[in-house]
Design an enzyme around this catalytic site. Sequence first.
Site, mmCIF file in Angstrom:
data_model
loop_
_atom_site.group_PDB
_atom_site.id
_atom_site.type_symbol
_atom_site.label_atom_id
_atom_site.label_comp_id
_atom_site.label_asym_id
_atom_site.label_seq_id
_atom_site.Cartn_x
_atom_site.Cartn_y
_atom_site.Cartn_z
ATOM 1 N N VAL B 41 27.461 23.501 -48.073
ATOM 2 C CA VAL B 41 27.250 22.175 -47.457
ATOM 3 C C VAL B 41 28.563 21.429 -47.212
ATOM 4 O O VAL B 41 29.568 21.688 -47.876
ATOM 5 C CB VAL B 41 26.298 21.276 -48.308
ATOM 6 C CG1 VAL B 41 24.920 21.916 -48.451
ATOM 7 C CG2 VAL B 41 26.899 20.958 -49.662
ATOM 8 N N ASP B 42 28.503 20.521 -46.229
ATOM 9 C CA ASP B 42 29.673 19.701 -45.895
ATOM 10 C C ASP B 42 29.507 18.256 -46.378
ATOM 11 O O ASP B 42 30.464 17.498 -46.389
ATOM 12 C CB ASP B 42 29.878 19.680 -44.376
ATOM 13 C CG ASP B 42 30.073 21.087 -43.821
ATOM 14 O OD1 ASP B 42 30.812 21.864 -44.470
ATOM 15 O OD2 ASP B 42 29.462 21.418 -42.790
ATOM 16 N N ALA B 43 28.254 17.888 -46.695
ATOM 17 C CA ALA B 43 28.010 16.504 -47.105
ATOM 18 C C ALA B 43 26.972 16.441 -48.214
ATOM 19 O O ALA B 43 26.038 17.241 -48.245
ATOM 20 C CB ALA B 43 27.527 15.680 -45.914
ATOM 21 N N ARG B 262 23.625 21.685 -43.349
ATOM 22 C CA ARG B 262 24.899 21.632 -44.079
ATOM 23 C C ARG B 262 25.003 20.364 -44.943
ATOM 24 O O ARG B 262 26.082 19.892 -45.266
ATOM 25 C CB ARG B 262 26.097 21.697 -43.113
ATOM 26 C CG ARG B 262 26.153 22.907 -42.188
ATOM 27 C CD ARG B 262 26.706 24.151 -42.825
ATOM 28 N NE ARG B 262 28.029 23.983 -43.419
ATOM 29 C CZ ARG B 262 28.578 24.854 -44.259
ATOM 30 N NH1 ARG B 262 27.913 25.948 -44.605
ATOM 31 N NH2 ARG B 262 29.777 24.645 -44.770
#
Lengths: 322, 322
Positions: B41-43, B262
């Site tokens: 994940v990005d967030a 993500r």
Amino acid sequence: MPPLLKKKKKKKKRKRQRKEMRSGDIQVLDGGNASRLLHSVDAFVFDCDGVIWKGNELIDGVSDTLHLLRSQGKKLVFVTNNSTKSRTQYASKFLSLGISVSQDEIFSSSFAAAMYLKSVQYPPDKKVYVVGGEGILEELHLAGFTAFGGPEDAHKTIQLKENPFFHHDNDVGAVVVGLDPYINFYKLQYATLCIRENPGCLFVATNRDAVGHMTNLQEWPGAGCMVAAVCGSTQKEPIVVGKPSTFMMDFLLKKFRIDTSRMCMVGDRLDTDILFGQSAGCKTLLVLSGVTTLSILQDSANNILPDYYTDKVSDLLQLLGP
Amino acid sequence: MPPLLKKKKKKKKRKRQRKEMRSGDIQVLDGGNASRLLHSVDAFVFDCDGVIWKGNELIDGVSDTLHLLRSQGKKLVFVTNNSTKSRTQYASKFLSLGISVSQDEIFSSSFAAAMYLKSVQYPPDKKVYVVGGEGILEELHLAGFTAFGGPEDAHKTIQLKENPFFHHDNDVGAVVVGLDPYINFYKLQYATLCIRENPGCLFVATNRDAVGHMTNLQEWPGAGCMVAAVCGSTQKEPIVVGKPSTFMMDFLLKKFRIDTSRMCMVGDRLDTDILFGQSAGCKTLLVLSGVTTLSILQDSANNILPDYYTDKVSDLLQLLGP
């Protein structure tokens, strides 16, 4: 004829047939059926707000109509979902409007709440918390229960200090919610904690009317507003004792021993009065002197159809009188 | 084997299989899957109450965990259904607890209500009536709307004199309802009249949480209580902008342009946080530091299963730290 046109014509015919059937189901009251109705029943069960009075004004001709029905030997019963008053307070209201009605002829949802607790043999050593008016407290006390809350909590507030803790009585085994013009967070919090935290705590609603007649100029939030608030915080559904629940009718039946098919329910609301009458097997008469208009009655979205309808109660007097 | 016994055995087997499937669906967070989660994940989208803090106390280890995630380049977003504060007030609360969070990283349901009205191009010459806290009014004003009600109506009462008439503003085209510890009949009546009598008036709810964390000692009625009250008197359902409605997530997506697959939603409530994350297509992590216990999660009546669960946010620090 092209198929599309044929289809349209067929649809139109079906619509007409449905309309005819609907208007055939509901009869406007006239001399003939009013007389047949009178002879087919032994008791008239009246809703009060919008039928007998509006706010604090008697609806024209009510007094003489009730007199006529009594003179014909009919039993009269007055059933109201308004829980703010007790039966004694209702008898005073009738008297102040020039109508003499005995306390035994009045069935308010405040009384129904007390009778419901009696019917389930609610232990007298347990307490009852009330969100609602003085009428509920009075009926609960008359029935021998210890009840608190209601008007005495009208001006109480919650303390939003650091990590607040709200004390509630663990001996409360039932919460009764009715119309409360002094609703506040304190009462909602008290009721919520009792229902969520006291094991087996009952949640009783006097009624769930969305709006009520505190005035004849506007519709104001009814008990349905306060009851829904407690449903929202507890995620529980209440036991409803007022119309359209049949609890009151079952109680009336036991008391007067009149078969429901020999009773006529007279009311101004389709979803409470008429539904209540129909669920109990009564004949039903809708009066247009309250919340229901002719267009609401005849709207295709309405599925609750009374046996008869008329403008106001005193039409009976005109149609049956000498 | 007799047919009944065979049937019983088959039923038992199916029950076991279902149980295995259920526990296979939810993974307790450990070193391996925590690392995989971090890389996938990005967030991280965090709920606040019960995840970051409880009442006015920071949950242990939160500060260091957020620091670790930021140092790994993760975008952090804080989403809260509590509408009593504005984003500015939330940023101050974070700061008072020793965490630096920018206003742009905060998405409160008060802000969501204002953004919802923006999204439907609510005419700025129309007014908004508020049942709720200062936060809603502040966000509505910041978005350019004329809003009133809320705290200024906290001590107003209705006049139950002879045939009362309650005036309301016909220019109100939207009512926003959120958590209101100063709920009263005046506000409920105002909201009800606007929704029932002003043509096309919108009914917006910040959220419908049954209970909230005003304290970490008890559960107090949440916005779901006030919203239900207005549903009860208007017989209308609101547009919900907070969790689990995806309005806020759609807004976040447009703002940050991160694909929801993500993102990881971290929350303590199954029916708001986890459902919200799942509806939006995020990965989901349940923390047991708030309202949900392990037994609620594993109860056979629960159908909302997060991808992962753990005791508290700082377990990420322990599992991922050096």
